[in-house]
Write an enzyme that holds these catalytic residues in place. Structure first.
Site, PDB file in Angstrom:
ATOM      1  N   VAL A 609       0.807  -1.071  -0.050  1.00  0.00           N
ATOM      2  CA  VAL A 609      -0.040   0.001   0.013  1.00  0.00           C
ATOM      3  C   VAL A 609       0.914   1.281   0.087  1.00  0.00           C
ATOM      4  O   VAL A 609       1.533   1.208   0.844  1.00  0.00           O
ATOM      5  CB  VAL A 609      -0.966  -0.014   1.071  1.00  0.00           C
ATOM      6  CG1 VAL A 609      -1.637   1.233   1.182  1.00  0.00           C
ATOM      7  CG2 VAL A 609      -1.687  -1.179   1.198  1.00  0.00           C
ATOM      8  N   ALA A 611       3.338   2.066  -1.891  1.00  0.00           N
ATOM      9  CA  ALA A 611       4.779   1.986  -2.158  1.00  0.00           C
ATOM     10  C   ALA A 611       5.678   2.220  -1.081  1.00  0.00           C
ATOM     11  O   ALA A 611       5.503   1.446  -0.050  1.00  0.00           O
ATOM     12  CB  ALA A 611       5.115   2.842  -3.623  1.00  0.00           C
ATOM     13  N   LYS A 682      -5.791  -2.940  -2.090  1.00  0.00           N
ATOM     14  CA  LYS A 682      -5.005  -2.020  -1.009  1.00  0.00           C
ATOM     15  C   LYS A 682      -5.984  -1.695   0.123  1.00  0.00           C
ATOM     16  O   LYS A 682      -5.511  -1.690   1.218  1.00  0.00           O
ATOM     17  CB  LYS A 682      -4.388  -0.760  -1.718  1.00  0.00           C
ATOM     18  CG  LYS A 682      -3.282  -1.048  -2.594  1.00  0.00           C
ATOM     19  CD  LYS A 682      -2.798   0.177  -3.469  1.00  0.00           C
ATOM     20  CE  LYS A 682      -1.729  -0.312  -4.537  1.00  0.00           C
ATOM     21  NZ  LYS A 682      -1.373   0.772  -5.220  1.00  0.00           N
ATOM     22  N   GLY A 796       6.252   3.696  -8.413  1.00  0.00           N
ATOM     23  CA  GLY A 796       7.522   4.069  -9.116  1.00  0.00           C
ATOM     24  C   GLY A 796       8.744   2.940  -8.387  1.00  0.00           C
ATOM     25  O   GLY A 796       8.434   2.580  -7.253  1.00  0.00           O
TER      26      GLY A 796
END
Ligand code: ADP
Ligand code: ASP
Ligand code: MG
Length: 814
Positions: A609, A611, A682, A796
């Protein structure tokens, strides 16, 4: 006067003997010296092997004997100049001929008694000591050779003879009263009984020989010269970080050697400790190293633990039964049954309920012990009040030893903590009343790991080795490897963590390197690995049984996620950026959480959740401190946020999605993001972490993606989106006409979770959420009106890798 003893490896060949000679000549300049010599390394084993072969009628004994003879002849030829060789060469030949006659006798009779075995084994020391003596003479170091069998008197327990100290004292005293030479070379290991028959003092017994001479002559010092630089904190063959102990008490050294430290034959110190004769352990190959001094009291500085040792091949005998409770004499009878068969008891434990007694003995004696004990308790076994003896094999003992342990509480707690964290089951424990030794019985397969983690804990407290097994070398995996390499020194210096990537795998290949994969060239190395089979990869992790192991899953693969159970069950921590396990049916999520608790292994998935954002960690911190979650509101899809932030109704929606994928912000299949499934997962994970057994079906999802986009391949998906451009444009325009932005929002309240596209106005926290950012608002009892806000990049590779990295470090410290 002083005694120097040289072990098998110190006299293994001419080059080594030359080193001994240098040490001896220097020592002899200082004081009258007795030098005790072991057989050439490996020769005692070869002799035994030869004799056993002969007794089994195996003619190859004669070839083995030739090799033994050749080794001695070679040693002489290399050690002594040609001109001085003849008499010693003929001594070797003559001695080997004698030996051959004995072997022939054994071969013909097919019989090998303990007495004959001792006779055979004595040749090893007889040959080696004469060669050393001749080597010294050849270098003009005057010396005399004396047969220890003329001076050391023992009983007739062949193989393990007991020394008659008064008689020995007399003989040694008389011989050395007026020594013929100030340097005397004697064979170790051997003695003779009252009738003059050759006996031996037990394997490794040359150390004992040195102590016998030392005691009889009340020498100033005894030096045991071997192949390591002293008695070490652990067996250097098991623990590469073991280090020499500068000084140690007799008691501690005895305890360590009794519990497996082979460097000193266990009974060695008995004869010298009362006289307070200092014993040095020195390294023949590094004579300038300080070595270990064994004396009355050890220094009180340093660790409370002096060393760790281990004995393999232990059998645990358990006698259990209700008939034992409160009835005196049971233990007496048990020990009587053992002593009748001369079985040595290594460890005893008894629970206070007296319902059972447990003793540890050498495995080789377990069968005999069972017969003897079952016989002793025959009537009770028959009556059903005592059970037949339970024998467990393949066990070992690890022991912590130190005089200072008694003044340091918590050592056993540490011992069990460390073993437990590493999935090592303790079968029995014992602590002597002297509190100098705490022993734990464990499975043989765990010994190396146990000794290493204990060593790390007690001697390298500030330095811990972490073994990572990483699956996945995609975007996140690559960054993670990069970050690990970059931070290697920092972790070592600042956190005292030595992180090794011991295993690496992707969908094609897997590689295991116990010493750690070189991260600057992991890609080339991995190419050389074996074809990836997850089952094999996990099997290797199990069989390597390395301490502080962490499995890191940076794949999005469901097979890998299903493997966690097997890992946690063996106390191997799991760090996952893969969301599949924690968003699988609740029962599997629960099982993994329970296993993690039960087997003391971390199971972390912070990057599932937000990142790298600390979302799950924060949620858990709130809960642990007693707060209650009332409501969660969040934008949890970096992908969707990126897409809706960039979509302006002009550039095509499909193109923006493509850009997000190319920049690495989407799942490998972007439909998981666009359909809202990823956000559902998530919010479900957050709800689960908050304590609710939520399933995917319980979450409502107002899907904005037309059904036509969900069919076929990823390529079809892009084509379908292009066709639906009008639909996306209409979504955008409806929001912007009202001065609002599109946000895909997840909410959770009262055990219910929902996700969907919403119009968000400028007053809302979510309005100013740019790029691929995520935001999570926690409304709790302590944050009722103004929520606790976590905001930042939520997708990312770089940030995700750093979140995985943080989980790894947390797992190391768990
Ligand atoms: P020698 O032939 O000189 O008598 P040993 O082989 O009997 O030598 O004993 C030395 C060996 O003992 C070392 O090479 C080492 O592998 C082993 N050993 C086991 N435990 C320890 C320990 N705690 N400290 C030092 N050596 C140990
Ligand atoms: N040579 C004997 C043995 O190998 C004695 C010794 O080396 O101490 O057991
Ligand atoms: Mg030895």
């Amino acid at each position: 006067m002083q005694v120097l003893k040289f072990g098998g490896s110190s006299v293994a060949n001419a080059a080594n003997i030359s080193k001994c000679i240098a040490i001896i000549s220097k020592a002899a300049e200082q004081d009258t010296t007795i030098v005790v010599i072991s057989a050439l390394g490996g020769i005692t084993d070869s002799l035994l092997h030869c004799a056993t072969a002969a007794s089994a009628g195996d003619e190859r004994f004669s070839e083995s004997l030739k090799n033994i003879e050749q080794r001695h002849l070679d040693t002489v030829r290399e050690l002594i100049p040609v001109t001085g060789q003849s008499s010693i060469l003929s001594m070797v030949k003559k001695t080997c001929n004698e030996l051959e006659d004995i072997f022939k006798g054994i071969f013909l009779l097919r019989e090998l008694s303990a007495r004959t075995t001792d006779c055979v084994l004595s040749f090893g020391e007889l040959l080696s000591s004469r060669i050393v003596s001749a080597g010294l003479a050849a270098r003009e170091v005057p010396n005399i050779w004396k047969d220890s069998r003329d001076l050391i008197v023992s009983d007739s327990r062949f193989g393990h003879a007991l020394v008659d100290f008064p008689a020995t004292q007399k003989k040694i005293g008389a011989y050395f009263q007026n020594p013929i030479s100030p340097l005397c070379i004697v064979p170790g290991f051997i003695a003779s009984d009252a009738l003059g028959i050759t006996t031996t003092l037990g394997r490794g017994g040359s150390d004992y020989t040195a102590a016998i001479y030392g005691n009889a002559l009340n020498v100033k010092r005894i030096e045991i010269w071997t192949d390591v630089s002293g008695m070490m904190t652990a067996d250097p063959r098991l623990v590469s970080n073991a280090r020499a102990i500068p000084d140690i008490s007799y008691q501690e050294a005895m305890e360590l050697s009794h519990f497996g430290a082979k460097v000193l034959y266990p009974p060695t110190l008995q004869p010298v400790m009362n006289k307070g004769i200092p014993v040095w352990i020195k390294n023949t190959f590094m004579p300038d190293d300080p070595g270990t001094l064994i004396e009355k009291v050890s220094s009180k500085t340093g660790s409370s633990i002096r060393g760790i040792s281990s004995i393999h091949r232990i059998a645990l005998l358990s006698l259990e039964g209700s008939g034992m409770i409160g009835i005196p004499g049971f233990s007496k009878r048990l020990f009587e049954a053992l002593s009748r068969q001369q079985i040595n008891v290594i460890l005893i434990t008894q629970a206070s309920s007296e319902h059972s007694i447990c003793v540890g003995v050498d495995s080789s004696q377990a069968a005999l012990a069972k017969v003897s004990i079952d016989d002793m308790f025959g009537p009770e076994i028959h009556a059903g009040t005592v059970m037949p003896l339970i024998v467990e094999e393949e066990l070992a003992i690890v022991a912590l030893v130190g005089d200072n342990m008694k003044s340091h509480p918590g050592i056993s707690g540490k011992l069990f903590g460390v073993l437990g964290r590493n999935g090592i089951n303790v079968r029995a424990i014992a602590q002597g009343s002297s509190e100098r030794n705490i022993s734990a019985v464990i499975s043989t397969k765990d010994v190396k790991k146990a000794v290493n983690v204990l060593h790390e804990e007690f001697f390298e407290a500030t330095y811990k080795q972490l073994n990572l097994f990483i699956t996945g070398t995609g975007n996140v995996g690559r960054r993670l490897l990069q970050q690990l390499e970059q931070q290697r020194h920092f972790l070592l210096d600042q956190l005292r963590l030595q992180v090794r990537v011991t295993g690496l795998a992707n969908s094609r290949r897997m590689l295991i390197q116990e010493e750690g994969i070189d991260l600057s060239r992991w890609s080339d190395e991995l190419e050389k690995g074996d074809p990836m089979q997850l089952r094999d990869f996990i099997k290797i992790i199990h069989s390597k049984n390395l301490r502080n192991s962490v499995f890191v899953d940076v794949t999005a693969n469901s097979e890998v996620a299903m493997g966690y159970e097997q890992l946690l069950l063996k106390s191997i921590s799991v760090v996952a950026c893969n969301k599949i396990a924690s968003s699988s049916p609740y029962s599997y999520y629960r099982r993994l959480k329970d296993l993690s608790k039960e087997f003391n292994a971390a199971y972390y998935f912070e990057t599932n959740v937000g990142a790298g954002l600390p979302v799950i960690g924060t949620l858990n911190d709130l809960l642990r401190s007693g707060d209650k979650i009332r409501k969660i509101e969040a934008v949890l899809s970096g992908t969707l946020n990126f897409v809706f932030n960039h979509y302006d109704g002009k550039t095509k929606f499909a193109q923006i999605v493509k850009q997000a994928q190319e920049e690495g912000y989407t799942e490998p299949d972007p439909r998981l993001d666009l359909s809202g499934t990823d956000v559902m997962r998530k919010i479900m994970i957050l709800a689960r972490e908050a304590g609710h057994a939520v399933e995917m079906e319980d979450i409502s999802n107002q899907v904005f993606l037309p059904a036509s986009c969900m069919e076929g391949s990823v390529e079809d998906f892009y084509l379908a989106m292009e066709k639906e451009e009008a639909h996306f444009k209409q979504l955008f325009e409806a929001a912007s006409a009202a001065g609002k932005k599109l946000k895909f929002v997840a909410g959770y309240e009262n055990g219910k979770a929902a996700v969907g596209l919403q119009h968000v106005g400028p007053a809302h926290d979510f309005f100013h959420l740019y790029g691929k950012d995520n935001i999570v608002l926690f409304y709790t009892d302590r944050y009722p009106e103004q929520p606790l806000v976590i905001k930042g990049a939520g997708a990312g590779a770089e940030v995700t890798a750093s979140g995985v990295f943080a989980d790894i470090i947390r797992a190391a410290n768990a």
